[in-house]
Design an enzyme around this catalytic site. Structure first.
Site, short mmCIF file in Angstrom:
data_model
loop_
_atom_site.label_atom_id
_atom_site.label_comp_id
_atom_site.label_asym_id
_atom_site.label_seq_id
_atom_site.Cartn_x
_atom_site.Cartn_y
_atom_site.Cartn_z
NE ARG A 45 3.01 -9.39 -11.48
CZ ARG A 45 2.22 -10.17 -10.86
NH1 ARG A 45 1.38 -10.70 -10.04
NH2 ARG A 45 1.01 -8.29 -11.29
CE LYS A 105 -5.02 0.85 -0.20
NZ LYS A 105 -4.57 2.61 -0.82
CD GLU A 129 1.66 9.01 8.06
OE1 GLU A 129 1.58 8.73 9.46
OE2 GLU A 129 -0.13 8.97 8.12
CG ASP A 201 -8.88 1.93 -0.57
OD1 ASP A 201 -8.05 1.52 -0.29
OD2 ASP A 201 -9.56 3.06 -0.04
CE LYS A 205 -6.68 3.88 1.95
NZ LYS A 205 -7.50 5.28 0.49
P1 NDP Z 1 0.22 -0.26 -8.36
O1 NDP Z 1 -0.83 -1.74 -9.59
O2 NDP Z 1 0.96 0.52 -9.21
O3 NDP Z 1 2.32 -1.65 -9.04
C1 NDP Z 1 1.83 -2.73 -8.00
C2 NDP Z 1 3.45 -3.11 -8.68
O4 NDP Z 1 3.32 -5.04 -8.22
C3 NDP Z 1 3.24 -3.79 -10.49
O5 NDP Z 1 4.20 -3.09 -10.86
C4 NDP Z 1 3.05 -5.41 -9.88
O6 NDP Z 1 3.79 -5.41 -11.22
C5 NDP Z 1 4.40 -5.74 -9.05
N1 NDP Z 1 3.54 -7.24 -8.18
C6 NDP Z 1 2.45 -7.57 -7.95
N2 NDP Z 1 3.48 -8.46 -7.33
C7 NDP Z 1 4.18 -9.05 -7.91
C8 NDP Z 1 5.04 -10.38 -7.25
N3 NDP Z 1 5.00 -10.94 -6.78
N4 NDP Z 1 6.30 -9.98 -6.80
C9 NDP Z 1 6.71 -8.64 -7.34
N5 NDP Z 1 5.74 -7.59 -8.00
C10 NDP Z 1 4.88 -7.74 -8.26
O7 NDP Z 1 -0.22 -0.20 -7.36
P2 NDP Z 1 -0.02 1.14 -6.81
O8 NDP Z 1 1.57 0.64 -7.12
O9 NDP Z 1 -0.82 1.69 -7.07
O10 NDP Z 1 0.21 0.13 -5.07
C11 NDP Z 1 0.70 -0.45 -4.63
C12 NDP Z 1 0.05 -0.78 -3.06
O11 NDP Z 1 0.41 0.96 -3.21
C13 NDP Z 1 -1.20 -0.76 -3.11
O12 NDP Z 1 -1.43 -1.68 -1.60
C14 NDP Z 1 -2.01 0.38 -3.06
O13 NDP Z 1 -3.22 -0.37 -2.04
C15 NDP Z 1 -0.81 1.08 -2.24
N6 NDP Z 1 -1.54 2.14 -2.54
C16 NDP Z 1 -1.93 2.71 -3.54
C17 NDP Z 1 -2.47 4.06 -3.99
C18 NDP Z 1 -2.44 4.76 -5.52
O14 NDP Z 1 -2.06 6.19 -5.09
N7 NDP Z 1 -2.00 4.00 -5.66
C19 NDP Z 1 -2.19 4.91 -2.62
C20 NDP Z 1 -2.08 4.43 -1.18
C21 NDP Z 1 -1.46 3.22 -1.16
P3 NDP Z 1 3.11 -5.92 -12.44
O15 NDP Z 1 3.35 -4.54 -13.19
O16 NDP Z 1 3.67 -6.63 -13.36
O17 NDP Z 1 1.58 -6.54 -12.10
N1 HSE Z 2 -7.51 3.81 -4.38
C1 HSE Z 2 -6.93 4.60 -3.33
C2 HSE Z 2 -7.96 5.86 -3.73
C3 HSE Z 2 -5.34 4.40 -3.46
O1 HSE Z 2 -8.64 6.11 -3.91
O2 HSE Z 2 -7.67 6.74 -2.21
C4 HSE Z 2 -4.45 5.46 -1.73
O3 HSE Z 2 -5.20 5.18 -0.48
#
Ligand code: NDP
Ligand code: HSE
Length: 440
Positions: A45, A105, A129, A201, A205
């Protein structure tokens, strides 16, 4: 062989980590996968921010449909989080014959049955994974490494944010809001941190692991979910004095109720004896304990959240998909471990039917006979007491806490006993109940 082409949607914590680790280790990853893995397109975005992260050869777009619809893209990686748009991405990518990798998840626990059904129909893979326990390869362990076993139970610390909060509050005496802010800054928390705090969350899982372990469809709506928001520091302290740690545990376990098989699926704060390895898992670390009939007990430990640990799992999926992309669909590992036509309908048990031990804290008026009333109610309900903690009341104190640990009983018996205890004239306010698992 030409590199496989990947379209990455979402360049936040995990997306950025994935891009960077893939770039840093690209040569080793190419040798393992048998061909290069090239992130050819990213959908974001905020394109200005993305330009500072990706190389010039990678196309940046702001509309995810361009990635999904591009004929050049073989694998779509969904890393935006949330449910509705993520579902559209997965379903559209599958319909276009593309493989999907996701860390989401929430998406899989709520729409996994539909998504895996569609993937099956279109002969594509959906790999996930990173959706459970961040960097720990628990999906691979359950689906492949333990495939010989009849899995009996899974118990895991599967939310890094809440484990981090509990550890920091206990060790550093920090308050809840401060530690939550830190978890958000470190990229552990979900976009909506109530999902972490309220156990949602972890329940997502646990739902995914239960489906894989027991060969049942995803049934998130039937999980019992209780988070840490109402947990009190005093209970953490009393638990310590009794030799226990309180952890937010996700539990999926086979159980027999009146001779019928069912599955306990629940997430709640849990007392664990502090001598158990899993009780000593601290900070954002995760651990999953699996019991199988052949292997016995095994424990998987590692970083459960954060950019690079999660990227480690996303990239493992990319390598798996790359290796298997050319294999005959029937020869691939099934999404939920069991062949799709072999899922069973063993029911998820209502919480009233589960069996566990309990920590009860009862705030009482400092009167003669209070303890006798409590023990009589528990004895009448045939609930046996394991330990009692009653502090000598301060001089002139009119009220005090009594803490009781019980042996195992059914939740519905405990519900009834608690109702009787709360009705006593000498009991002040609601009884605090925390479930206890000895995990033996
Ligand atoms: P973030 O919020 O850091 O990243 C999500 C990104 O997606 C943001 O940069 C956001 O943009 C972008 N985004 C949202 N909507 C759109 C769209 N329509 N088009 C393009 N980009 C978009 O989340 P995470 O990286 O932490 O998490 C991502 C996934 O991974 C989630 O499902 C989470 O549950 C999972 N996850 C996360 C973990 C973690 O440790 N963080 C661990 C395991 C799983 P903008 O910045 O503009 O909002
Ligand atoms: N919000 C999640 C956690 C990220 O704290 O475990 C990993 O799935």
């Amino acid at each position: 062989m030409k590199p496989i082409k990947v379209g990455l949607i979402g360049l936040g914590t995990v997306g950025t980590g994935t891009y960077q680790v893939l770039k840093r280790n690209q040569e080793d990853i190419r040798r393992r996968a048998g061909r290069g893995i090239d992130i050819a397109m990213v959908a974001v975005r905020a394109p200005e921010r993305a330009r500072g992260i990706v190389d010039e050869g990678c196309r940046i777009v702001t509309d995810w449909t361009e990635v999904v619809d591009s004929p050049d893209i073989d694998i779509v990686v969904e890393l935006i989080g949330g449910i509705e748009t993520a579902r559209e991405i997965a379903m559209r990518a599958i319909a276009k014959g593309k493989h999907v990798v996701t860390a989401n998840k929430a998406l899989l626990a709520t729409h996994g049955n539909e998504i895996f059904g569609a993937a099956q129909e279109h002969d594509v893979m959906v790999a996930f994974e990173a959706a459970v326990a961040g960097g720990i390869p628990i999906i691979k362990a359950l689906r492949e490494g333990l495939t010989a076993n009849r899995i009996q139970s899974i118990a895991g610390i599967i939310n890094g944010t809440t484990n981090f909060i509990l550890s920091e509050m206990r060790d550093k005496g920090l308050d809840f809001a401060t530690v939550l802010r830190q978890a958000q800054e470190l990229g552990y928390a979900e976009a909506d941190p109530t999902f972490d705090i309220e156990g949602v969350d972890a329940a997502h899982k646990a739902t995914i692991m239960a489906a894989i372990a027991f060969g049942i469809p995803m049934q998130f709506e039937r999980a019992y979910v209780e988070g840490i928001s109402s947990l009190k520091a005093v209970d953490i302290r009393y638990a310590e004095q009794l030799g226990y740690r309180i952890k937010l545990l996700g539990i999926a376990r086979r159980a027999l109720v009146n001779g019928e098989e069912g599955i306990e699926l629940r997430v709640h704060p849990t007392l664990i004896p502090n001598k158990r390895l899993i009780a000593n898992v601290e900070g954002a670390m995760n651990a999953v304990m699996v019991r199988g009939d052949a292997v016995g007990e095994s424990l998987y430990y590692g970083k459960g959240a954060g950019a690079e640990p999660t990227a480690s799992s996303v990239i493992a999926d990319l390598v798996d998909v790359t290796r298997l992309a050319t294999a005959d669909p029937e020869s691939r590992v099934p999404h939920l471990a069991f062949q799709p036509n072999q899922l069973t309908n063993v029911p998820i048990l209502p919480m009233a039917e589960i069996t566990t031990s309990y920590y009860l804290r009862v705030y009482v008026k400092n009167r003669l006979g209070v303890m006798a009333d409590l023990t009589r109610i528990l004895a009448d309900a045939r609930i046996s007491i394991d330990a009692v903690l009653q502090k000598e009341p301060a001089e002139n104190a009119t009220r005090l806490d009594i803490v009781l640990l019980t042996h195992q009983t059914q939740e519905k018996k405990m519900d009834a006993a608690i109702a009787l205890i709360e009705a006593l004239e000498t009991v002040v306010g609601p009884v605090t109940r925390i479930r206890l698992e000895s995990l033996n």
